[in-house]
Enzyme design. Sequence first.
Site, PDB file in Angstrom:
ATOM      1  N   LYS A  11     -20.700  51.657 -34.811  1.00 56.42           N
ATOM      2  CA  LYS A  11     -19.261  51.495 -35.083  1.00 56.42           C
ATOM      3  C   LYS A  11     -18.841  50.770 -36.324  1.00 56.42           C
ATOM      4  CE  LYS A  11     -18.470  47.001 -33.986  1.00 56.42           C
ATOM      5  NZ  LYS A  11     -17.907  45.886 -34.626  1.00 56.42           N
ATOM      6  N   ASP A 135     -18.340  44.649 -26.730  1.00 51.82           N
ATOM      7  CA  ASP A 135     -18.230  45.827 -27.661  1.00 51.82           C
ATOM      8  C   ASP A 135     -18.925  47.092 -26.955  1.00 51.82           C
ATOM      9  OD1 ASP A 135     -17.049  45.175 -29.863  1.00 51.82           O
ATOM     10  OD2 ASP A 135     -18.967  44.508 -30.849  1.00 51.82           O
TER      11      ASP A 135
HETATM   12  O1  C5P Z   1     -19.846  39.782 -26.287  1.00 54.08           O
HETATM   13  P1  C5P Z   1     -20.612  39.433 -27.477  1.00 54.08           P
HETATM   14  O2  C5P Z   1     -22.202  39.368 -27.079  1.00 54.08           O
HETATM   15  O3  C5P Z   1     -20.393  40.560 -28.756  1.00 54.08           O
HETATM   16  O4  C5P Z   1     -20.368  37.926 -27.932  1.00 54.08           O
HETATM   17  C1  C5P Z   1     -21.188  37.229 -28.608  1.00 54.08           C
HETATM   18  C2  C5P Z   1     -20.378  36.021 -29.013  1.00 54.08           C
HETATM   19  O5  C5P Z   1     -19.326  35.961 -29.631  1.00 54.08           O
HETATM   20  C3  C5P Z   1     -20.014  35.312 -27.542  1.00 54.08           C
HETATM   21  O6  C5P Z   1     -20.814  34.734 -26.722  1.00 54.08           O
HETATM   22  C4  C5P Z   1     -18.609  34.387 -28.185  1.00 54.08           C
HETATM   23  O7  C5P Z   1     -19.133  33.226 -28.513  1.00 54.08           O
HETATM   24  C5  C5P Z   1     -18.123  35.303 -29.179  1.00 54.08           C
HETATM   25  N1  C5P Z   1     -17.141  36.097 -29.102  1.00 54.08           N
HETATM   26  C6  C5P Z   1     -15.765  35.686 -28.927  1.00 54.08           C
HETATM   27  N2  C5P Z   1     -14.795  36.678 -28.440  1.00 54.08           N
HETATM   28  C7  C5P Z   1     -15.102  37.742 -28.542  1.00 54.08           C
HETATM   29  C8  C5P Z   1     -16.244  38.208 -28.679  1.00 54.08           C
HETATM   30  C9  C5P Z   1     -17.415  37.393 -28.908  1.00 54.08           C
HETATM   31  O8  C5P Z   1     -15.482  34.468 -29.155  1.00 54.08           O
HETATM   32  N3  C5P Z   1     -13.980  38.517 -28.129  1.00 54.08           N
END
Ligand code: C5P
Length: 296
Positions: A11, A135
């Site tokens: 994406k 995501d």
């Molecule tokens: O969910 P994902 O693995 O993409 O997120 C990785 C890190 O990015 C999370 O642990 C968090 O620290 C940060 N994050 C966030 N807010 C989001 C998505 C991710 O703070 N909406």
Amino acid sequence: MEQVKVIAPAKINLSLDITGVDEKGYHLLDMVMQTISVFEKVTLTKQDDITMSSNAKFIPTDSKNTAVKAAMKFFEYTGIKGGVHIHIKKTVPIKAGMAGGSADAAGVIVGLNHMYEAGLTTQQMCEIGLMCGSDIPFMIHGGTKRIQGTGNIIMPAPQMPQCHIVVCMPTKGVSTPQAYANYDEMGVKTLVENEKLLKAMEEENLEDICRYMANDLEKAAGSEETEPIKKLLLDLGATGSMMTGSGAAVFGIFSDEETAEKAVKAIRNKEIELPCAVRSVFLAKPVSFGASVMKK
Ligand code: C5P
């Protein structure tokens, strides 16, 4: 079914607006995302336990990998006693903001639902996905969507008009948690106007789409290569250019196919002086689907 093959697109973010923070410190978002024709290929083979392999030597193959986590959550959620060997043919660079890891996990959930005839709805598959990464629900849906909350609210959006997308991945990636932490520390907000962006999409006005593309994490990601690559893509004829997600990949939107092809060739073959090292460059188009089982 003993084996299932899944194709899972990457994406780009056409926008990323940080609208708040929830009680767990997760960022509340309002963004428009688009799946593009850069694909991960996930092959699932039925077996008793859960194992994983990949052509990429630099990714974990144990439960640290989101794809393995997604398989574990699938069996937990459905109560099915089963297992799978996951083989991932990686194309999407890591730490790029292109959701390659989430695409793999989405592919595992969609593929297992098919393999084990679990009959889960898209909504249920998204619930499993959300337990493993923010995501993943979008990577199951795909197409053009407006996403809110922490990735859990997925709304329809006008389809992206036909265009050509050049994605450049610099040598150094960005860690997602670091980009969000930098954003919190810097406290600098970008003007993100999603309503105007969506109106431009409805009108199929590529120039206005490019005008209203905006990403709150672009500066916070701290990639020194963002601005030089954006300038390079614009110089090569892009109508607009931006960093995707938490970076570090930068894309350019081209209205003309030949100009986009020439840009890719110029970067790939170093026909022009590059402002920084580029690890990989892709020529892509918007696609209207997310992780999907391939028909034989
Ligand atoms: O969910 P994902 O693995 O993409 O997120 C990785 C890190 O990015 C999370 O642990 C968090 O620290 C940060 N994050 C966030 N807010 C989001 C998505 C991710 O703070 N909406």
